[in-house]
Design a protein around this motif. Structure first.
Motif, PDB file in Angstrom:
ATOM      1  N   ALA A 156       0.828  -1.204   0.000  1.00  0.00           N
ATOM      2  CA  ALA A 156       0.000   0.000   0.000  1.00  0.00           C
ATOM      3  C   ALA A 156       0.864   1.257   0.000  1.00  0.00           C
ATOM      4  CB  ALA A 156      -0.937  -0.005   1.210  1.00  0.00           C
ATOM      5  N   LYS A 157       1.876   1.280   0.846  1.00  0.00           N
ATOM      6  CA  LYS A 157       2.719   2.470   0.938  1.00  0.00           C
ATOM      7  C   LYS A 157       3.541   2.665  -0.331  1.00  0.00           C
ATOM      8  CE  LYS A 157       4.335   3.787   4.832  1.00  0.00           C
ATOM      9  NZ  LYS A 157       5.013   3.980   6.126  1.00  0.00           N
ATOM     10  N   SER A 158       4.032   1.550  -0.910  1.00  0.00           N
ATOM     11  CA  SER A 158       4.777   1.659  -2.167  1.00  0.00           C
ATOM     12  C   SER A 158       3.891   2.184  -3.285  1.00  0.00           C
ATOM     13  CB  SER A 158       5.347   0.291  -2.557  1.00  0.00           C
ATOM     14  OG  SER A 158       6.315  -0.142  -1.629  1.00  0.00           O
ATOM     15  N   SER A 159       2.599   1.875  -3.196  1.00  0.00           N
ATOM     16  CA  SER A 159       1.643   2.335  -4.208  1.00  0.00           C
ATOM     17  C   SER A 159       1.123   3.732  -3.921  1.00  0.00           C
ATOM     18  CB  SER A 159       0.467   1.350  -4.278  1.00  0.00           C
ATOM     19  OG  SER A 159       0.923   0.045  -4.590  1.00  0.00           O
ATOM     20  N   GLY A 160       1.596   4.346  -2.845  1.00  0.00           N
ATOM     21  CA  GLY A 160       1.161   5.695  -2.505  1.00  0.00           C
ATOM     22  C   GLY A 160      -0.212   5.753  -1.875  1.00  0.00           C
ATOM     23  N   VAL A 236      18.177   5.957 -14.366  1.00  0.00           N
ATOM     24  CA  VAL A 236      17.393   4.971 -13.625  1.00  0.00           C
ATOM     25  C   VAL A 236      17.437   3.645 -14.374  1.00  0.00           C
ATOM     26  CG1 VAL A 236      15.185   4.381 -12.580  1.00  0.00           C
ATOM     27  CG2 VAL A 236      15.863   6.782 -12.786  1.00  0.00           C
ATOM     28  N   ASP A 237      17.968   2.624 -13.724  1.00  0.00           N
ATOM     29  CA  ASP A 237      18.024   1.275 -14.282  1.00  0.00           C
ATOM     30  C   ASP A 237      16.758   0.513 -13.886  1.00  0.00           C
ATOM     31  OD1 ASP A 237      18.975  -0.973 -15.529  1.00  0.00           O
ATOM     32  OD2 ASP A 237      20.370  -1.527 -13.933  1.00  0.00           O
ATOM     33  N   GLU A 238      16.417  -0.525 -14.658  1.00  0.00           N
ATOM     34  CA  GLU A 238      15.235  -1.360 -14.379  1.00  0.00           C
ATOM     35  C   GLU A 238      13.991  -0.492 -14.181  1.00  0.00           C
ATOM     36  OE1 GLU A 238      15.404  -4.441 -14.779  1.00  0.00           O
ATOM     37  OE2 GLU A 238      17.395  -5.167 -14.253  1.00  0.00           O
ATOM     38  N   TYR A 239      13.788   0.437 -15.097  1.00  0.00           N
ATOM     39  CA  TYR A 239      12.726   1.430 -14.930  1.00  0.00           C
ATOM     40  C   TYR A 239      11.336   0.805 -14.962  1.00  0.00           C
ATOM     41  CZ  TYR A 239      10.577   6.084 -15.414  1.00  0.00           C
ATOM     42  OH  TYR A 239       9.849   7.244 -15.214  1.00  0.00           O
ATOM     43  N   GLN A 240      11.222  -0.412 -15.497  1.00  0.00           N
ATOM     44  CA  GLN A 240       9.912  -1.067 -15.502  1.00  0.00           C
ATOM     45  C   GLN A 240       9.471  -1.476 -14.105  1.00  0.00           C
ATOM     46  OE1 GLN A 240      12.673  -2.650 -16.553  1.00  0.00           O
ATOM     47  NE2 GLN A 240      12.753  -4.502 -15.287  1.00  0.00           N
ATOM     48  N   ASP A 241      10.389  -1.419 -13.141  1.00  0.00           N
ATOM     49  CA  ASP A 241      10.082  -1.883 -11.785  1.00  0.00           C
ATOM     50  C   ASP A 241       9.849  -0.752 -10.783  1.00  0.00           C
ATOM     51  OD1 ASP A 241      10.195  -4.593 -12.411  1.00  0.00           O
ATOM     52  OD2 ASP A 241      12.340  -4.728 -12.047  1.00  0.00           O
ATOM     53  N   THR A 243       8.037   1.950  -8.455  1.00  0.00           N
ATOM     54  CA  THR A 243       6.743   2.064  -7.784  1.00  0.00           C
ATOM     55  C   THR A 243       6.293   3.517  -7.843  1.00  0.00           C
ATOM     56  OG1 THR A 243       7.729   2.549  -5.635  1.00  0.00           O
ATOM     57  CG2 THR A 243       7.409   0.209  -6.193  1.00  0.00           C
ATOM     58  N   PRO A 244       5.019   3.779  -7.565  1.00  0.00           N
ATOM     59  CA  PRO A 244       4.552   5.165  -7.572  1.00  0.00           C
ATOM     60  C   PRO A 244       5.341   6.090  -6.648  1.00  0.00           C
ATOM     61  CG  PRO A 244       2.675   3.708  -7.679  1.00  0.00           C
ATOM     62  CD  PRO A 244       3.883   2.828  -7.481  1.00  0.00           C
ATOM     63  N   GLY A 275       3.912  -3.506  -5.913  1.00  0.00           N
ATOM     64  CA  GLY A 275       3.583  -2.119  -6.223  1.00  0.00           C
ATOM     65  C   GLY A 275       4.294  -1.589  -7.452  1.00  0.00           C
ATOM     66  N   ALA A 276       5.222  -2.365  -8.025  1.00  0.00           N
ATOM     67  CA  ALA A 276       5.941  -1.922  -9.217  1.00  0.00           C
ATOM     68  C   ALA A 276       4.996  -1.865 -10.409  1.00  0.00           C
ATOM     69  CB  ALA A 276       7.101  -2.872  -9.519  1.00  0.00           C
ATOM     70  N   THR A 277       5.259  -0.937 -11.322  1.00  0.00           N
ATOM     71  CA  THR A 277       4.420  -0.796 -12.504  1.00  0.00           C
ATOM     72  C   THR A 277       5.256  -0.347 -13.697  1.00  0.00           C
ATOM     73  OG1 THR A 277       2.599   0.456 -13.510  1.00  0.00           O
ATOM     74  CG2 THR A 277       3.808   1.540 -11.749  1.00  0.00           C
ATOM     75  N   PRO A 278       4.983  -0.916 -14.891  1.00  0.00           N
ATOM     76  CA  PRO A 278       5.712  -0.491 -16.088  1.00  0.00           C
ATOM     77  C   PRO A 278       5.118   0.756 -16.732  1.00  0.00           C
ATOM     78  CG  PRO A 278       4.206  -2.246 -16.675  1.00  0.00           C
ATOM     79  CD  PRO A 278       4.067  -2.043 -15.168  1.00  0.00           C
ATOM     80  N   THR A 279       4.083   1.310 -16.132  1.00  0.00           N
ATOM     81  CA  THR A 279       3.376   2.444 -16.739  1.00  0.00           C
ATOM     82  C   THR A 279       4.315   3.593 -17.060  1.00  0.00           C
ATOM     83  OG1 THR A 279       1.319   1.862 -15.602  1.00  0.00           O
ATOM     84  CG2 THR A 279       1.537   4.126 -16.396  1.00  0.00           C
ATOM     85  N   TYR A 280       5.229   3.903 -16.159  1.00  0.00           N
ATOM     86  CA  TYR A 280       6.112   5.053 -16.361  1.00  0.00           C
ATOM     87  C   TYR A 280       7.063   4.816 -17.534  1.00  0.00           C
ATOM     88  CZ  TYR A 280       4.259   5.775 -11.700  1.00  0.00           C
ATOM     89  OH  TYR A 280       3.413   5.912 -10.635  1.00  0.00           O
TER      90      TYR A 280
END
Length: 682
Positions: A156-160, A236-241, A243-244, A275-280
């Protein structure tokens, strides 16, 4: 989107790069997005880019902040930069994890923003979650419940998300909850309140490090200006990982600037549950329309055969990520085709995999270049036992880290005490370290007793690390050796073992081996049963499978079993991810035409022989053949080694070891009868 040329490489940081890597390295300052497939040299590319920016005078090394997701990856990045001559003593480029960078900034800026209010790091949530759960009347004796509650708070906290937003978000994302959402939210709220002391002092967990640093940078213009005058270029490496809350911190660091290079591969997004997201990553060129976009698709890790299978796996992907997939192009010479092997039961699968491992080792593949990968850690136990019985060394990745083991903690405490206090023994530094470790169990010879032996083996490995450090830096004295060892401990550099690696597919990300065995590829395991509720969950499982495939350099072995144990019906089916991938017919899966019933004489003879052979070799009978395998042989009644090898689950490796003996048993069980005639009867 900017399009740039490919200037000829003329040595230095641009030497030995392929055209796409060169494009990424020479891209001008500003937003750059590098989509880097597995094995395409992303670390090489981004470190060369940083070196180019420094060498060309576009940025001072101290103004670069490179962030990644593990201390190991950050250490590797620093080592690469040092080898390129752009980082080191007096010329330092910051390469850290998000949390390490935030902690350093928070320690510096906190007094300016918060005054006399103090904070301490809460390294583990478990005890605090247990305390507030007990106050709320929950069963604190259920340690799994407390761990799950802590994980939900972290997600939850990682997801903001705050406590008030948790329940709805958990329902919307189909979280696998340890309790009803309202209860989890209640524990979350109590946990947050418990971290604040009556005088305002705080305990901060790792997520708080990021959120408080972000808040301070956004709320105090003078602090933001001081930070942004220090750091001007970000990688930033591994940018697909991300979190918000990590993206929020990155935005606060940038402060509207766009001197940012990101590297990632949406096909390797496998941590959404944290909580990781590839959206960014997927939205990068929308956010920065003038960004330079480079695709790295030349795979230098794997043979074309492995690459072809990897492309086929990810080619079936669905959803938004599928629209941005990279198609890898193998650059290595051709190698063996991937092997597909189906087995009647899990025991037969384990035995078959270990037999193949033994065969590879005999052909010269080092055990340390072989990995057995599985979906969940519980699947390791059978392989640990089978490898032990086969006399093959192994290591379990993801177990307690080396420097956290009690005997190593005791050894390090002894060494640091000597380095800080009394003078070490008057002898060579390496000998002085060895002498100091005698008091905690490093005796001259291997002791008796399992626990003492385990302690001795761990300390011996610590000594080997010391000797390696001394070999690389012979100028170090005793204190210098200990300091370097402490640095190794902080960076969590696990020792490289000499045995077969056992690892979950998640823990294998970022690693590679000459030979990889992907095991347990049946429905319910891959994809995991509880991860099959939505299309998004299934697609993440597919990406995890893809990550497993791309760990292999040359040999790739994919296996599954149709039942959990001997004598159980074939209730499983192989993973849906294997559809259209398994050759048809596949040599490993093509059994002989079967009789309706096994020959009773052959069945009895093979059962008796298995028992005698296992006792003579000091191994368990199931590691010779499973009951279902004996029945299959007694049904097919093979007449040659080639036919025996085709019996489901038996395989060429096992036939090479015991095939002739089994044929002799069959001959003896059928006196006066031709096996070929028997095998043909229905």
């Amino acid at each position: 989107m900017t399009v740039i040329g490919h200037p000829a490489a003329e040595g230095g940081v641009t030497s030995g790069l392929d055209p796409e890597q060169l494009e990424a390295v020479l891209a001008p300052r500003g937003p750059v997005c590098v989509l880097a497939g597995a094995g395409t040299g992303k670390t090489r590319t981004i470190t060369r880019r940083i070196a180019h920016l420094v060498d060309s005078g576009q940025v001072n090394p101290e103004q670069v902040l490179a962030v990644t997701f593990t201390a190991r990856a950050a250490a590797e990045m620093r080592e690469r930069l040092e080898s390129l001559g752009v980082a080191g003593p007096g010329n330092r480029i910051a390469a850290q994890t998000f949390h390490a960078a935030a902690m350093r900034q928070l320690r510096y800026f906190w007094p300016m923003a918060m005054g006399d209010m103090r904070w301490e790091l809460l390294e583990h949530k478990f005890r605090m979650v247990g305390r507030v759960s007990r106050e709320l009347g929950l069963d604190v004796a259920d340690r799994d419940l407390l761990r799950d509650l802590a994980s939900e708070i972290e997600w939850a906290k990682s997801s903001g998300l705050g406590p008030g937003q948790y329940a709805e978000a958990a329902r919307r994302t189909h979280r696998d909850l340890p309790a009803d959402p309202a209860t989890v939210a209640q524990v979350f709220s109590a946990y947050e309140a418990a971290k604040v002391a009556p005088n305002g002092d705080r305990l901060l967990d790792f997520e708080d490090l990021l959120t408080f640093t972000t808040t301070i940078l956004r709320s105090d213009p003078s602090i933001a200006e001081e930070f942004r005058s220090r750091y001007r270029s970000f990688v930033v490496d591994e940018y697909q990982d991300v979190t918000p809350i990590q993206q929020d911190l990155l935005d606060a660091w940038l402060g509207g600037r766009d001197d940012l290079t990101v590297v990632g591969d949406a096909n390797q997004t496998i941590y959404s549950f944290t909580g990781a997201t590839p959206t960014y990553l997927l939205d990068f060129t929308r956010r920065y329309p003038e960004a330079t976009l480079v695709r790295l698709q030349r795979d230098y890790r794997s043979t074309p055969e492995v690459v072809s299978l990897a492309n086929a796996v990810i080619g079936k992907a669905r959803g938004r990520i599928a629209g941005t997939r990279l198609k890898l192009v193998g650059q290595r010479p051709s190698g063996p085709e991937p092997v597909f092997a189906g087995f009647d039961d899990e025991i037969a699968e384990v035995v078959g995999v270990v037999a193949k491992i033994r065969s590879l080792i005999r052909t010269g593949v080092p055990a340390s270049e072989i990995a057995v990968l599985y979906r969940v850690n519980a699947q390791s136990e059978a392989y640990e036992e089978a490898l032990s019985e086969a006399g093959i060394d192994y290591q379990v990745r993801g177990a307690q880290s080396f420097f956290e083991r009690p005997e190593i903690v005791a050894g390090m405490r002894r060494l640091t005490s000597l380095a800080a206090g009394a003078a070490p023994p008057p002898m060579a530094p390496v000998d002085a370290v060895r002498h100091a470790l005698h008091s905690v169990g490093l005796t001259e010879s291997e002791p008796k007793g399992a626990n003492a032996r385990a302690r001795w083996q761990q300390l011996l490995r610590l000594m080997e690390i010391v000797e390696s450090i001394a070999g690389e830096s012979p100028e170090l004295d005793f204190a210098g050796l200990v300091a370097r060892l402490e640095e190794r401990s902080r960076m969590r550099h696990a020792p490289v073992g000499a045995g077969v690696t056992l690892s979950s597919m998640h823990a294998a990300k970022g690693l590679e081996w000459d030979a990889v065995f992907l095991t347990g590829l049946h429905e319910g395991s891959m994809p995991l049963g509880r991860a099959s509720k939505t299309t998004e969950e299934v697609e993440e499982e597919r990406r995890l499978f893809y990550v497993g495939v791309t760990r292999a350099r040359e040999h790739l072995h994919l296996s599954w079993s149709l039942s959990r144990g001997e004598g159980r019906g074939a209730k499983r089916r192989r993973s849906r991810f294997l559809e259209a991938l398994v050759p048809n017919p596949a040599a490993d899966l093509d059994p002989l035409p079967e009789r309706r019933d096994p020959d009773p004489d052959v069945l009895a003879a093979l059962t008796a022989w298995r028992k005698d052979f296992a006792e003579s070799e000091g191994i368990s009978a199931v590691n010779v053949m499973s009951v279902s395998m004996i029945r299959s042989i007694a049904t097919a009644v093979p007449t040659s080694i080639d036919e025996l090898a085709k019996v489901r689950g038996f395989g060429a490796e096992r036939a090479d070891v015991i095939g002739a003996r089994i044929l002799d048993v069959i001959d003896a069980a059928l006196p006066g009868r031709r096996r070929g005639e028997t095998a043909g009867r229905k």
